[in-house]
Motif scaffolding. Structure first.
Motif, mmCIF file in Angstrom:
data_model
loop_
_atom_site.group_PDB
_atom_site.id
_atom_site.type_symbol
_atom_site.label_atom_id
_atom_site.label_comp_id
_atom_site.label_asym_id
_atom_site.label_seq_id
_atom_site.Cartn_x
_atom_site.Cartn_y
_atom_site.Cartn_z
ATOM 1 N N UNK A 32 25.974 46.153 19.654
ATOM 2 C CA UNK A 32 26.302 46.778 20.928
ATOM 3 C C UNK A 32 26.556 48.273 20.718
ATOM 4 N N UNK A 33 26.678 48.995 21.806
ATOM 5 C CA UNK A 33 27.112 50.383 21.704
ATOM 6 C C UNK A 33 28.561 50.404 21.200
ATOM 7 N N UNK A 34 29.036 51.574 20.819
ATOM 8 C CA UNK A 34 30.417 51.710 20.354
ATOM 9 C C UNK A 34 31.347 51.774 21.564
ATOM 10 N N UNK A 35 32.364 50.902 21.558
ATOM 11 C CA UNK A 35 33.315 50.831 22.666
ATOM 12 C C UNK A 35 34.656 51.445 22.266
ATOM 13 N N UNK A 36 35.209 52.246 23.161
ATOM 14 C CA UNK A 36 36.555 52.798 23.003
ATOM 15 C C UNK A 36 37.255 52.630 24.338
ATOM 16 N N UNK A 68 51.737 55.053 22.943
ATOM 17 C CA UNK A 68 53.033 54.950 22.278
ATOM 18 C C UNK A 68 53.094 53.812 21.268
ATOM 19 N N UNK A 69 52.375 52.711 21.529
ATOM 20 C CA UNK A 69 52.418 51.571 20.604
ATOM 21 C C UNK A 69 51.288 51.580 19.584
ATOM 22 N N UNK A 70 50.182 52.278 19.877
ATOM 23 C CA UNK A 70 49.047 52.303 18.956
ATOM 24 C C UNK A 70 47.725 52.326 19.681
ATOM 25 N N UNK A 71 46.666 51.910 18.989
ATOM 26 C CA UNK A 71 45.319 51.854 19.575
ATOM 27 C C UNK A 71 44.876 50.399 19.604
ATOM 28 N N UNK A 72 44.470 49.922 20.794
ATOM 29 C CA UNK A 72 44.147 48.514 20.990
ATOM 30 C C UNK A 72 42.736 48.395 21.569
ATOM 31 N N UNK A 73 41.826 47.915 20.754
ATOM 32 C CA UNK A 73 40.440 47.684 21.181
ATOM 33 C C UNK A 73 40.186 46.175 21.100
ATOM 34 N N UNK A 112 42.344 57.446 16.851
ATOM 35 C CA UNK A 112 41.578 56.823 17.934
ATOM 36 C C UNK A 112 40.371 56.120 17.317
ATOM 37 N N UNK A 113 40.226 54.823 17.587
ATOM 38 C CA UNK A 113 39.156 54.025 16.981
ATOM 39 C C UNK A 113 38.188 53.506 18.033
ATOM 40 N N UNK A 114 37.015 53.057 17.562
ATOM 41 C CA UNK A 114 36.024 52.415 18.425
ATOM 42 C C UNK A 114 35.406 51.255 17.670
#
Length: 385
Positions: free
Chosen positions: A115-119, A125-130, A190-192
């Motif tokens: 798939x394409x990269x999703x962000x 405040x708590x983090x990055x959630x993907x 920031x992740x994807x």
């Protein structure tokens, strides 16, 4: 032998061969388009195509089961046919007196596509959630997952932050789990994420193309120029997508005045608002790249190596070096024996057939040391006509 020219590439391929495991295909979601009322339950492949289900053409295999209990069709005791050519058919008239068909569902094995990269989240405040459950644009049962830091293309495992990258879960990075955590100060990057899902029948996206820089009058990425300059693009793509190079920001969210359509992208410097930077002001387009949506085409069958020496190696990079017209990121691959045209998955030989690297079959890995067969490969790429 021609392949000796590519010993360095071959060495790299062999070194990682044991660690790579590219699926031969991806199973679609379970489909159920009919109920067992009337004459029975009809889950026909042709009807799924007509009704626009997310399904490839010419799937490799089929699975059939009852919808509620997930019991394989062959163990229900009902008179049912489940074939790749047709799908599932269960007729009420073929069942025991007073019995009716169960409600069935089917799943098909298709080539895999990333798939394409999703962000979908920013490091709050708590983090990055993907999380997979929060993304409606991904198949329910992906085969693999990739996680990387946004903008850098670096895998999440290289960043040094404590995180979770799980196929069934998605990605998460908690601020509180990072070394030396300080509330309000420590924050995840920031992740994807990208998932490996069944390819559908709607076409292929080309590579991201960038033929111009935003000097002079602006940035010009029109379809006609890509065609003239012999880029691998079809003549009439139904749609296109545009983004900034490097940052990969969607072109339509940059705030610049531009056009992005199936005809390509045009951004004129004179149409931009003045922007101020330190002691001077300027008006200039960003550097953009475009990708076009084209029909998918299988390449011709290619065989550049014989199974002599250490084995048979049909490596994609070697194909390109020999001037075969192969796209940068094939959607899928087919591998078969050259003489008998038997699919590699049923030859009983141990090998890799991957759209990322190609085919690798080592003589020393075969049962009884009998050696590899001679293979050929075909790649699925965007059509260029």
């Amino acid at each position: 032998m021609q392949m000796k020219i590519f010993l360095l590439q071959l060495f790299f391929f062999i070194c990682y061969e044991g660690a790579l495991s590219q699926p031969q295909g991806c199973w679609t979601n379970w489909f159920d388009r009919d109920n067992p009322g009337g004459t029975g339950d009809w889950e026909l492949l042709s009807d799924y195509y007509k009704e626009g289900y997310n399904l490839c053409f010419q799937p490799k295999a089929v699975r059939c089961r009852t919808k509620n209990t997930h019991k394989p069709y062959s163990s229900t005791g009902e008179s049912v046919t489940c074939t790749l050519a047709t799908g599932l058919i269960c007729k009420n008239q073929d069942q025991s007196p007073g019995k009716f068909c169960s409600d069935y569902e089917v799943s098909f094995l298709c080539p895999c596509c990333w798939t394409r990269w999703f962000d979908i989240d920013d490091p709050s405040a708590t983090g990055d959630w993907e999380l997979l459950r929060d993304n409606p644009n991904v198949c329910r049962e992906p085969s693999e997952i990739r996680c990387r830091k946004k903008y850098t293309n670096l895998g999440a495992h290289l960043i040094g932050e404590i995180h979770k990258c799980s196929l069934s879960y998605g990605f998460s990075c908690r601020n509180s789990e990072q070394p030396g955590y300080e509330p309000g100060r420590t924050m995840c990057s920031d992740y994807e994420v990208s998932y490996l899902c069944p390819c559908n029948s709607k076409g292929c996206w080309t590579d991201w193309l960038d033929r111009d820089d935003p000097s002079g009058t602006g940035d010009w990425e029109p379809l006609n120029d890509f065609r003239k300059e012999k880029y691998d693009v079809c003549s009439e793509p139904p749609e296109a997508k545009c983004r900034r190079t490097f940052s990969h920001q969607n072109a339509l969210s940059t705030g610049q005045t531009l056009t992005c359509s199936k005809s390509g992208l045009v951004c004129k410097n004179r149409d931009q608002h003045l922007r101020f930077h330190w002691w001077y002001r300027y008006s200039r387009c960003y550097d953009y790249e475009v990708s076009f949506h084209c029909p998918c085409c299988w390449s011709k069958w290619i065989d550049i190596d014989d199974p002599s020496g250490v084995g048979d190696y049909e490596i994609i990079e070697a194909l390109r070096n020999l001037k075969y017209d192969i796209c940068s990121h094939p959607v899928a691959i087919r591998c078969r024996t050259k003489k008998t045209q038997i699919d590699s998955s049923v030859t009983g030989e141990k090998l890799i057939c991957s759209p990322t690297l190609g085919l690798s079959c080592r003589n020393s890995h075969q049962p009884g040391r009998k050696g590899c067969s001679d293979y050929e490969v075909s790649l699925l790429c965007p059509c260029t006509t």
